[in-house]
Every structure is written in structure tokens, then in C-alpha cells.
Design a protein around this motif. Structure first.
Motif, mmCIF file in Angstrom:
data_model
loop_
_atom_site.group_PDB
_atom_site.id
_atom_site.type_symbol
_atom_site.label_atom_id
_atom_site.label_comp_id
_atom_site.label_asym_id
_atom_site.label_seq_id
_atom_site.Cartn_x
_atom_site.Cartn_y
_atom_site.Cartn_z
ATOM 1 N N ARG A 35 0.827 -1.210 0.000
ATOM 2 C CA ARG A 35 0.000 0.000 0.000
ATOM 3 C C ARG A 35 0.862 1.261 0.000
ATOM 4 O O ARG A 35 0.519 2.264 -0.623
ATOM 5 C CB ARG A 35 -0.942 -0.004 1.199
ATOM 6 N N LEU A 36 1.988 1.211 0.706
ATOM 7 C CA LEU A 36 2.891 2.358 0.700
ATOM 8 C C LEU A 36 3.458 2.592 -0.707
ATOM 9 O O LEU A 36 3.568 3.739 -1.162
ATOM 10 C CB LEU A 36 4.025 2.144 1.699
ATOM 11 N N LEU B 258 -3.159 6.282 4.610
ATOM 12 C CA LEU B 258 -3.833 5.101 4.099
ATOM 13 C C LEU B 258 -5.313 5.165 4.466
ATOM 14 O O LEU B 258 -5.667 5.080 5.641
ATOM 15 C CB LEU B 258 -3.201 3.825 4.662
ATOM 16 N N ALA C 88 -4.346 5.299 -1.134
ATOM 17 C CA ALA C 88 -3.105 5.600 -0.415
ATOM 18 C C ALA C 88 -2.550 6.891 -0.992
ATOM 19 O O ALA C 88 -2.423 7.029 -2.212
ATOM 20 C CB ALA C 88 -2.106 4.465 -0.585
ATOM 21 N N ALA D 31 0.982 4.359 -2.866
ATOM 22 C CA ALA D 31 0.947 5.809 -2.656
ATOM 23 C C ALA D 31 1.978 6.512 -3.537
ATOM 24 O O ALA D 31 1.719 7.602 -4.064
ATOM 25 C CB ALA D 31 1.194 6.133 -1.185
#
Length: 440
Positions: A279-280, A336, A341, A283
Motif C-alpha cells: 500500500r505504501l 492510508l 493511499a 501511494a
């Protein structure tokens, strides 16, 4: 470590009508969030409000507006800004039945100033004397947001001239014709705070009532339709009035419980799992942050940051290795949400080293850390305010993609998904719209 926090809840009477809204992408400042239930186009949200109330009463109660049954998108969704997550719902969709509301604050007369200096009980009695009642806070928000569920009564983009500032002498209503909602309800901000019938059910604070409307020292955040203030119902203040509503009471309430255990303001994630790291990385893709040629990068360390109740952000050390060149690191802040994200904070360019970040006990909204490149060293900060992050860093940090070569193209903005706050934004975090009667 776990950082789960209780989500804002509604009472059972409202649950059947609620559904949470989410965003696929972060909205630009001053625009409705994509995917948000009732986000309006600029031509609708910013259109001039009606010149006259939608409905009126010929009796002593004065003019009033009928608010049709419909959907309220209460509060502000994750990723939207400005936002005060400890005090407002996260863009929850609530069905609201038809009711009526006074066009102006009591005495509901366009030629008279608002009545102030009354307790909540006195306001209730004055409404009942007219065969009416105090509005609930969500009825008030519905009337303010209008049919398009705008951020402000006049639209989604803050306009400092639409409503009065709340400073100095109170102007006549006619001086601010644009200070009206899409339903035709007027003078909801910049004149007086308004008692509602709702009890304050946020966090651990008890015995308070909810005020809506009013003003604040950061009007782009405090003069939103979802902004609130807690007050002792037995107090009477010179800047607090009220307006009345009629019809069946809408039972939905705002309930934001305090967490059972307060999470630390900043904590290292010892072993980030693949789901979190994925998820990071998403982003960074959303922000179009890509490695330069010959560079490979990875998240070296991750910290969970809780700058204010009901808010969690990720602080990360994003380290890069360059083939035949100097290694470097980019400090980042990432939000998040359920389905998106967002990269919301970063320095202008890379540095050679980022020391362990920290927060002061009395300032959880500021993350400080030392950065170094060669002989240069200094302190950088990520400062949280109204769900945005402002970066403060030494001037020697340059907007390059690596440490040993100039950028071939402009680096993405530090706030790629979220635009920078308006010029009126404070230099440090804030968490409440105005000083409260009892005593961010």
C-alpha cells in the motif's frame, strides 16, 4: 503493533440509513472528493444561493425553509481536507427526514441582529414558545451543506468574503447575500455560534452540548458546515445564539468514542508486512514518484504516527541506492484510507541520512528529525494541521532526484495528492475550531 482505533459510530436509529463513502483518489484542494456521494460540480456547488427562502411562515416564528428528505454526507471523508477527525464523522452517508429550519438565527428577522447570551435551556424554551424546537446538529449540517453536500454553505471552495469573519462589529445580513446554503438558509457562519439540541458525544469529554456555525481563527477549516464546538449548556456567551427547527426530530447522532487504549504518538513498525509495504508503494505510484535511471529504492523503516485522535499516518524512510553514485534517503508521510493511499508529505529533495524521528509529549502533531548531506545538517519537521501535512526543512535541500545529479524533470510536489493549505493555515497543528467555553 496494532493501531486500530474505534471508528465514528451512529446510534442504532441512524445505522440503517448509513453507508460509508470512500475515495479512489485524493481530491485537489477546494474540490469535492471523487466518489463522494453528493459531490457537486463547480457550476452547482459554487452557484449563487436562492435570493429568498424556499418557504416562509406568516406567523411570529418568521421565515423558514423546508429541508426535503434526503442524504447527508456527514463530516469529511478520509483523505479530504480540511478535516478534524476527532470531532466529525468520516463522510458517512445518513438519511435525513424532512424538517423545517429558521432562515436566520433567532429571532429569525432579517432586520434584527441575532439574540445572544442565552443558555441552551433558554434557547430551547424560546423555540418551544413558538411551537418549534432546537435543531439537532446533523439537521443543522444538512441545512448548511445543501442538496449538493458542499464543504461550505456556498460551495466546496473557501471564499473569505462570502460570510463575515466574526471579527469586529456584526454586519447586517444583507451585506453577505452569498452566505446562504443551497436550500436558502442564511447566516449560518460568521455571525454567531448556534446551540443545537445535541449532546457532545466525542471522546471522553462529558456534560457538554454541541454548537454549530460561528467562526474561528482558521476560517477555511472552522467555517465548514461540518465544523463543531463543545460548550457547557449552562453558559451564556455574547457570541452564542440559536435558531429553531420544526417537524419530527431526526434521531441520528454523532458518536465518536475515545479509544480503549491511547496509541503512542509515534511508534516504529518493527516488521512491516507485505500488505502494508504494498500500500505504501501504491501511494508513490499515485503521486507519480518514480526512481531515476539506475536507482533502486525500498522502505527501510516505517513509523505509525497519531498526530490527533482518530488519525493515523505513516512516516517512512525511503532509501535508494544508485549504481555508481551516492546512496540517499527520502523522508515521507503517507495516509492510508480504506481504498486509497496518498503521499501527503516529503522534503523538496533527497538527503544522505535521516535520523530517527521523534515527537514531543506536548506536541504530537509535529514529527522532528535530523537530516544530513555531506557537511550540511539540520532539523526537518512534518507538521500536521487539519488532515494535511506541512513540511519544514533546511534550505540547503535541493529539488534533485539524486544527490549527485540534477533533476531531469521537476520532482512531484510534497503534497501531490493533497494541495497545500491556504495561506491562512496556522504554522502548527490545531485540533479545535475555537476556544471552548470550558477552557487540537
Amino acid at each position: 503493533m496494532s493501531s486500530r482505533r474505534p471508528s465514528p459510530l451512529l446510534l442504532a436509529a441512524a445505522l440503517a440509513a448509513c453507508s460509508c463513502r470512500s475515495q479512489d483518489h485524493a481530491p485537489p484542494a477546494g474540490s469535492a472528493a471523487p466518489g463522494q456521494a453528493a459531490a457537486a460540480s463547480s457550476s452547482t456547488a459554487d452557484a449563487a444561493p436562492p435570493a429568498a427562502p424556499a418557504a416562509a411562515s406568516a406567523g411570529s416564528a418568521g421565515p423558514m425553509v423546508t429541508i426535503p428528505a434526503g442524504e447527508l454526507v456527514a463530516g469529511a471523508a478520509c483523505g479530504d481536507h480540511p478535516r478534524l477527525p476527532a470531532e466529525e464523522l468520516a463522510g458517512v452517508s445518513i438519511g435525513v427526514g424532512e424538517f423545517t429550519i429558521d432562515t436566520y438565527p433567532y429571532p429569525n428577522d432579517a432586520a434584527q441582529p441575532p439574540l445572544t447570551g442565552v443558555t441552551q435551556e433558554k434557547a430551547k424554551q424560546l423555540c418551544e414558545a413558538r411551537g418549534r424546537r432546537l435543531c439537532t446538529e446533523l439537521e443543522w449540517e444538512r441545512a448548511c451543506k445543501g442538496p449538493s453536500n458542499g464543504r461550505y454553505e456556498y460551495g466546496d471552495k473557501f471564499d473569505a468574503k462570502a460570510c463575515p469573519s466574526g471579527l469586529g462589529a456584526m454586519p447586517a445580513y444583507a451585506a453577505h447575500e452569498r452566505c446562504a446554503s443551497g436550500f436558502g438558509v442564511r447566516a449560518m457562519h460568521g455571525f454567531v455560534w448556534e446551540w443545537t439540541s445535541s449532546a457532545w458525544k466525542r471522546g471522553k469529554e462529558e456534560g457538554k452540548a454541541v454548537l454549530r456555525g460561528g467562526h474561528g481563527n482558521q476560517p477555511y477549516a472552522h467555517m465548514r458546515c461540518s465544523a463543531v464546538r463543545a460548550a457547557d449548556p449552562a453558559t451564556s456567551e455574547a457570541n452564542v445564539g440559536f435558531r429553531c427547527c420544526g417537524g419530527a426530530v431526526n434521531p441520528a447522532e454523532v458518536v465518536i468514542p475515545a479509544p480503549e487504549e491511547e496509541p503512542p504518538a509515534l511508534a516504529l513498525e518493527v516488521a512491516p508486512d507485505e500488505a502494508l509495504l504494498g500500500r505504501l508503494k501504491r501511494a508513490l505510484v499515485n503521486a507519480q514518484l518514480k526512481d531515476a535511471a539506475g536507482v533502486t529504492s525500498a522502505f527501510a523503516k516505517v513509523w505509525r504516527w497519531h498526530p490527533t485522535p482518530n488519525e493515523e499516518l505513516i512516516v517512512a524512510s525511503y532509501e535508494s541506492k544508485k549504481e555508481g553514485g551516492a546512496d540517499f534517503v527520502q523522508p515521507l508521510v503517507i495516509r492510508l484510507c480504506d481504498k486509497t493511499a496518498q503521499l501527503i508529505g516529503r522534503l523538496a529533495g533527497p538527503v544522505a541520512d535521516m535520523q530517527e524521528p521523534s515527537v514531543a509529549d506536548d506536541a504530537p502533531g509535529t514529527v522532528s528529525f535530523t537530516v544530513k548531506t555531506g557537511e550540511d545538517a539540520g532539523e526537518a519537521r512534518f507538521v500536521y494541521q487539519f488532515a494535511q501535512v506541512v513540511t519544514q526543512a533546511p534550505s540547503w535541500i535541493k529539488a534533485d532526484t539524486t544527490l549527485d545529479a540534477p533533476a531531469t524533470s521537476a520532482a512531484p510536489s510534497a503534497s501531490a495528492p493533497d494541495a497545500a493549505p491556504p495561506a491562512s493555515a496556522p504554522p502548527a497543528a490545531a485540533s479545535s475550531p475555537a476556544p471552548r467555553a470550558s477552557g487540537p
